[in-house]
Design an enzyme around this catalytic site. Structure first.
Site, PDB file in Angstrom:
ATOM      1  N   ASP A 174      45.589  -8.229 -28.379  1.00  0.00           N
ATOM      2  CA  ASP A 174      46.124  -7.853 -27.069  1.00  0.00           C
ATOM      3  C   ASP A 174      46.676  -9.059 -26.312  1.00  0.00           C
ATOM      4  OD1 ASP A 174      45.770  -7.441 -24.013  1.00  0.00           O
ATOM      5  OD2 ASP A 174      45.704  -5.405 -24.803  1.00  0.00           O
ATOM      6  N   TRP A 225      47.146  -3.396 -23.693  1.00  0.00           N
ATOM      7  CA  TRP A 225      47.764  -2.890 -24.924  1.00  0.00           C
ATOM      8  C   TRP A 225      46.710  -2.293 -25.852  1.00  0.00           C
ATOM      9  CZ3 TRP A 225      51.749  -2.585 -22.512  1.00  0.00           C
ATOM     10  CH2 TRP A 225      52.279  -3.615 -21.748  1.00  0.00           C
ATOM     11  N   ASP A 226      45.495  -2.842 -25.834  1.00  0.00           N
ATOM     12  CA  ASP A 226      44.405  -2.226 -26.598  1.00  0.00           C
ATOM     13  C   ASP A 226      44.137  -0.813 -26.089  1.00  0.00           C
ATOM     14  OD1 ASP A 226      44.006  -4.399 -28.201  1.00  0.00           O
ATOM     15  OD2 ASP A 226      42.285  -5.173 -27.106  1.00  0.00           O
ATOM     16  N   LEU A 227      44.068  -0.673 -24.770  1.00  0.00           N
ATOM     17  CA  LEU A 227      43.741   0.625 -24.186  1.00  0.00           C
ATOM     18  C   LEU A 227      44.844   1.650 -24.446  1.00  0.00           C
ATOM     19  CD1 LEU A 227      42.300  -0.630 -20.774  1.00  0.00           C
ATOM     20  CD2 LEU A 227      41.011   0.166 -22.756  1.00  0.00           C
TER      21      LEU A 227
END
Length: 248
Positions: free
Chosen positions: A22, A52-54
């Site tokens: 991320d 961006w992970d989420l």
């Protein structure tokens, strides 16, 4: 061997298979140069939220559900690739950053705590507590002016500039340098508790700034006055249960 009816989901770094996380993706797409106050110049600021992970997790979950529904009607599986880099780049396009850079040849300026495109920022009450106030809709804007009793001051600015802030949030952003000092001075006249009552009475969109510990104590504990229905006390396998027996 991948069976025809199998569904697989792979969350990747970049689409070409190269490694990324991320924070490296975020560094590579420019957001650290937009985060923070203008006084930082070119120094990057990493965002604490792994956005961006989420977002990639949400995309992967939705893709998996969609693939399963397709398999129910076709008996065919899917191989789903979710690169963090693609998630980030598509978001740049959706939020207008790609057009700004490619068409206008510029990037969004650093705004500190100002809300981009509308009226919003942090303000300090008389007792030092800070609150975040936003006014996106006409109703929110009118409520804010009435709560702080600054309608006449804002109308004077409108008359001087020949504009109306009532229904155009973009104009509130464009002329924020004239509006912010008015709201800042009005907020500073009130301690946080009476300010909270005023803002709530006029349906203003606002929230006090809390530390993480304060937020957990106020929102995440089942016995808190503002407890959220998401949380309840549980007996953890470790033997630890909040609150610890014998403590308050």
């Amino acid at each position: 061997k991948h069976r025809a009816d199998m569904i697989t989901v792979r969350v990747m770094g970049w689409a070409d298979g190269s490694t990324a996380l991320d924070y490296t993706v975020n560094a590579g797409i420019g957001y650290p140069s937009l985060t923070g106050p203008p006084s930082l110049g070119d120094a990057p600021v990493n965002h604490v939220l792994p956005a961006w992970d989420l977002i990639a997790g949400s995309h992967a979950a939705m893709a998996l559900v969609s693939a399963e529904r397709y398999r129910q009607t076709s008996s065919l599986g899917q191989e789903i690739l979710v690169p963090l880099g693609d998630v980030a780049l598509s978001t740049l396009g959706n939020l207008g950053h790609v057009a700004e850079a490619s068409v206008l040849g510029q990037q969004r300026e650093r705004l500190g705590n100002d809300l981009y495109g509308a009226f919003g920022r942090d303000f300090q009450a008389a007792d030092g507590r800070r609150v975040m106030i936003c006014a996106i809709t006409a109703r929110q804007w009118r409520g804010l002016l009435e709560a702080l009793q600054v309608l006449e001051q804002v109308e004077a600015v409108q008359k001087e500039l020949g504009v109306s802030f009532e229904k155009d949030e973009g104009l509130r952003f464009e002329h924020r340098a004239r509006l912010m000092p008015i709201i800042e001075a009005a907020v500073a006249r009130h301690a946080s508790e009476p300010l909270a009552r005023l803002l709530d009475e006029h349906d203003v969109c606002w929230e006090p700034y809390r530390s993480m510990r304060e937020a957990v104590a106020d929102k995440c504990q089942p016995d808190a006055s503002n407890a959220h229905a998401l949380f309840q006390n549980v007996a953890h396998p470790s033997g630890y249960t909040y609150p610890t027996p014998g403590t308050s």
